[in-house]
Motif scaffolding. Structure first.
Motif, PDB file in Angstrom:
ATOM      1  N   THR A  43       0.818  -1.329   0.164  1.00  0.00           N
ATOM      2  CA  THR A  43       0.001  -0.176   0.002  1.00  0.00           C
ATOM      3  C   THR A  43       0.944   1.165   0.050  1.00  0.00           C
ATOM      4  O   THR A  43       0.693   2.241  -0.674  1.00  0.00           O
ATOM      5  CB  THR A  43      -0.671  -0.138   1.320  1.00  0.00           C
ATOM      6  OG1 THR A  43      -1.725  -1.111   1.016  1.00  0.00           O
ATOM      7  CG2 THR A  43      -1.907   1.428   1.180  1.00  0.00           C
ATOM      8  N   ARG A 103      -2.950  -3.653  -8.296  1.00  0.00           N
ATOM      9  CA  ARG A 103      -4.387  -3.136  -7.543  1.00  0.00           C
ATOM     10  C   ARG A 103      -5.613  -3.025  -8.269  1.00  0.00           C
ATOM     11  O   ARG A 103      -5.268  -2.249  -9.409  1.00  0.00           O
ATOM     12  CB  ARG A 103      -4.294  -1.994  -6.659  1.00  0.00           C
ATOM     13  CG  ARG A 103      -5.387  -1.744  -5.792  1.00  0.00           C
ATOM     14  CD  ARG A 103      -5.184  -0.506  -4.947  1.00  0.00           C
ATOM     15  NE  ARG A 103      -5.129   0.873  -5.744  1.00  0.00           N
ATOM     16  CZ  ARG A 103      -4.497   1.984  -5.557  1.00  0.00           C
ATOM     17  NH1 ARG A 103      -3.828   1.973  -4.236  1.00  0.00           N
ATOM     18  NH2 ARG A 103      -4.482   3.015  -6.265  1.00  0.00           N
ATOM     19  N   ASN A 105      -9.084  -1.501  -8.249  1.00  0.00           N
ATOM     20  CA  ASN A 105     -10.098  -0.861  -7.527  1.00  0.00           C
ATOM     21  C   ASN A 105     -11.552  -1.173  -7.600  1.00  0.00           C
ATOM     22  O   ASN A 105     -11.987  -1.697  -8.705  1.00  0.00           O
ATOM     23  CB  ASN A 105     -10.015   0.707  -7.524  1.00  0.00           C
ATOM     24  CG  ASN A 105      -8.749   1.580  -7.221  1.00  0.00           C
ATOM     25  OD1 ASN A 105      -8.160   0.630  -6.549  1.00  0.00           O
ATOM     26  ND2 ASN A 105      -8.343   2.236  -8.200  1.00  0.00           N
ATOM     27  N   ASP A 214     -10.650  -3.228  -2.506  1.00  0.00           N
ATOM     28  CA  ASP A 214      -9.600  -3.318  -3.425  1.00  0.00           C
ATOM     29  C   ASP A 214      -9.088  -4.825  -3.408  1.00  0.00           C
ATOM     30  O   ASP A 214      -8.986  -5.585  -2.544  1.00  0.00           O
ATOM     31  CB  ASP A 214      -8.432  -2.535  -2.883  1.00  0.00           C
ATOM     32  CG  ASP A 214      -8.471  -1.184  -2.955  1.00  0.00           C
ATOM     33  OD1 ASP A 214      -9.443  -0.690  -3.763  1.00  0.00           O
ATOM     34  OD2 ASP A 214      -7.755  -0.265  -2.331  1.00  0.00           O
TER      35      ASP A 214
END
Length: 261
Positions: A43, A103, A105, A214
């Protein structure tokens, strides 16, 4: 079966699965504490070094050389447990070629179309494959991967040109290999800490993230230890010469657990 530090040899069915089907599922590759630590690093790195794919419509946010920029993610890419398993699956010496955070979303993603990873490979190598490691739970609605079993053993050219993917990203594999339409399709939801390993020539796709959270994963790419650099037409991003062996200091050999032979 949970894969732990005590398991110096991969279960035979996992190795056979990878070689026959072109992919395999390894539950519990990372411990819960490892997942927490690596997820925090992922992250952090996404916030500092990332880009979103708008060119091909997948809207995946990915890092750029995350394993070279963040020491914790480098630790993940060079994890001895993962490297040892990778070499057992491959049956040959390997090195790490890349490690990136991916990632998707919720509510803003799109499906990732059918492709194989050799389409994008910048290497001459006997074998290229990926470990796709879930850093959160990835049920089907969060965009887990779907594979075509045995597609890595199809005939014809080893790979197609990148420009063919660019002109028809959703169908280029089926244009060259129409028989792939009739392959069974296997979708593998993952718990956080699980992983799939898939051959660079195995056809796969991923769904859109239609959940409320996510989808976060880490992708480690392995290649034959004797691989050499091969830029693609119009795509030569590295400061290496065509045909040059990969330098050890940048693309190290896969480490093994202490005491492993």
């Amino acid at each position: 079966m949970t894969f732990t530090d005590k398991a110096h040899a991969a279960a035979e069915h996992i190795v056979q699965d990878f070689r026959e089907r072109g992919f395999t599922h390894v539950p519990g590759l990372l411990t819960a504490d490892e997942v927490t630590r690596f997820r925090a690093a992922a992250t952090e790195t996404l916030a500092a070094h990332s880009h979103t794919d708008d060119e091909f419509g997948t809207r995946i946010t990915a890092t750029t050389d995350a394993w070279e920029h963040h020491p914790v993610l480098r630790e993940l890419a060079l994890h001895p447990r993962i490297g040892s398993l990778a070499e057992q699956l491959a049956g040959m010496p390997l090195r790490v070629w890349g490690g990136e955070v991916l990632r998707k979303n919720p509510g803003h993603s799109a499906p990732t179309g059918w492709h194989d990873d050799l389409t994008f490979a910048l290497l001459d190598s006997r074998l290229i494959f990926n470990a796709w490691i879930a850093l959160v739970d990835v049920p089907a609605e969060r965009g887990c991967l779907t594979f075509l079993p045995g597609s890595h053993r199809r005939g014809g050219p080893a790979h197609v040109e990148l420009n063919e993917y660019k002109s028809d990203p959703d169908n280029y594999l089926f244009t060259h290999w129409p028989e792939l339409h009739w392959n069974p399709r296997v979708t593998i939801p993952l718990r956080a800490g699980d992983a799939t390993f898939h051959h660079g020539r195995t056809a796969h796709c991923a769904g859109a993230n239609t959940s409320t959270e996510d989808r976060l994963s880490f992708l480690v790419t392995f290649t034959d230890a004797d691989a050499t650099y091969r830029p693609l037409p119009g795509h030569d991003p590295l400061d290496l010469s065509p045909g040059q062996p990969l330098p050890d200091h940048r693309y190290p050999r896969t480490p093994r657990p202490h005491g492993a032979r």
